[in-house]
Design an enzyme around this catalytic site. Sequence first.
Site, PDB file in Angstrom:
ATOM      1  N   ASP B  64       0.712  -0.997  -0.185  1.00 14.69           N
ATOM      2  CA  ASP B  64      -0.054   0.072   0.032  1.00 14.69           C
ATOM      3  C   ASP B  64       0.747   1.314   0.108  1.00 14.69           C
ATOM      4  O   ASP B  64       0.273   2.338  -0.378  1.00 14.69           O
ATOM      5  CB  ASP B  64      -0.937   0.099   0.952  1.00 14.69           C
ATOM      6  N   HIS B  65       2.151   1.134   0.300  1.00 16.06           N
ATOM      7  CA  HIS B  65       2.963   2.301   0.156  1.00 16.06           C
ATOM      8  C   HIS B  65       3.966   2.291  -0.743  1.00 16.06           C
ATOM      9  O   HIS B  65       4.568   3.464  -1.188  1.00 16.06           O
ATOM     10  CB  HIS B  65       3.979   2.250   1.577  1.00 16.06           C
ATOM     11  N   HIS B 264      -3.482   7.393   7.401  1.00 14.98           N
ATOM     12  CA  HIS B 264      -3.303   6.026   7.443  1.00 14.98           C
ATOM     13  C   HIS B 264      -4.605   5.432   8.130  1.00 14.98           C
ATOM     14  O   HIS B 264      -4.456   4.537   9.053  1.00 14.98           O
ATOM     15  CB  HIS B 264      -1.963   5.400   7.973  1.00 14.98           C
TER      16      HIS B 264
END
Lengths: 297, 297
Positions: B64-65, B264
């Site tokens: 996801d990063h 986040h």
Amino acid sequence: MEITFLGTGGSYPTRFRNVPAIAVQVKEDLLLLDCGEGTQRQFMQSNVSFMKVKKIFITHFHGDHFLGLPGLLQTMAFNNRIDSLEIYGPEGIEKLLDGIFSLGFWKPSFKIIAKSIVPSDTLQFEGYSVSAELAEHTIPDYAYKIKEEDRRGHFDTEKCKALGIKGKDFSYLESNGFIIKNGKKILLKEVTGNSIVGKSLVYTGDTVPSDRIIKFSNNVDVLIHEASVTKDLENKANEYGHSSSSQAAEIAVKANAKQLILTHISPRYEDSTPLLEEALPIMKNTKLAEDFLVHVF
Amino acid sequence: MEITFLGTGGSYPTRFRNVPAIAVQVKEDLLLLDCGEGTQRQFMQSNVSFMKVKKIFITHFHGDHFLGLPGLLQTMAFNNRIDSLEIYGPEGIEKLLDGIFSLGFWKPSFKIIAKSIVPSDTLQFEGYSVSAELAEHTIPDYAYKIKEEDRRGHFDTEKCKALGIKGKDFSYLESNGFIIKNGKKILLKEVTGNSIVGKSLVYTGDTVPSDRIIKFSNNVDVLIHEASVTKDLENKANEYGHSSSSQAAEIAVKANAKQLILTHISPRYEDSTPLLEEALPIMKNTKLAEDFLVHVF
């Protein structure tokens, strides 16, 4: 079949079109054709669940057609997917998946079966088949055909009545393929009409106009053909392995396709109606795909 | 500095939040902190141009990063990027980029420089620096601090007047650091006040509450701390290497940060206001990031 267009742009996304992905519900299975970056989020904005995808077919290994795979697979795992997932594509699909699994820290928690196929292959599934044909792009690209199995014809009610077939006889005939009536064996096919031809769909991926696609798409119900540009940019598009919307329409006519849907629209078009306008005089039954368009046939 | 939040969710996207990406304009440079899948399209929907990104900092190698990197790089190339691009991250960033380049058929048409850094590094750029500190996650994660250089204090107008400094003398002083007036050498620092401390920003990436982050964020202007969950799910989140919003607020207080921005946010929250509500009593100057929030300080 029910087609949900999740991404109808080409090369890279715009604010209005994401990169290629098409969900197809055929019989009991949800299939995904191509999986550009952001496909998981397009699913979330559609009425189709990404968790239900059973098989994925990748046309070719340009980023706009597959870069949504790692994120989709990881999100399936985050959502506790247990069912195995099949991913088909041209030669190299296994290597591509290996590459995806080697990025960062992640291992799939469900079974992923990557299988390369060849153009002569026809994959038989429950009530339908998927076959591939080589399109004409700058790198190997498969067009895929999804075809429902033909079904038996309807009961001939007059004939059934005359033979005394009624009530539960029909389900008996259906299950057994015959029935004994008045001491006589009657076959199911004797009391049903011509078989009903299964619906069919071809999706080209990226291609220039191709005779192979014409043959492969012969009499298809829906041809989803890439149409990157308008007529004025046709030559340049062809150089890069793409088609104009007029060329897509000509292919549809030559293939005797019942309907044409244009997709893979170049990001240069904010207003893509000229692409449709140029195709319509050639192929009357043409639609221009938009993200989240649902087409049932 | 101007911060544009491009993705404020965690783990996987939702309809409302994309996965992590934060654009920071500092001095003449546009930096990108993390690059989740779909970041290029988030750029397109923001007021910041992805073509202007000069340096990218990846906190850690969970999908996801970073899964937005290949698509972003390819789209930069499609748009004829010429300028080189620097990509920094923990050990392994070079290998990650090699992996990305080996996916499918694509080679970058501009120079991409991948450099792993270590927590003791401080990278000096034009008017600002970036340093890293190890956060506490399930895999190595770097928090990044962006710090503008301190600037000289304002001219002391009274003193300047008394010394006869006027008109073009100021730009001369500025350029040369001194000026001769009435046969006497006057230094710039003699006629200017205390230096103006440069603004600073820390972004944690994924982490549990960490003493290292407290130290690293000491007196920072803006602390962007991950805040995956509400208090009730804190223990579970900590197990997975994440923080609750209350814990993020406690860290901000201990670090004496001037402002806290929570990001986040776990995809479980359709309504994320409880995360803010739980942080506010602990740290008054707290904001909850939303996709496309722009924060200038």
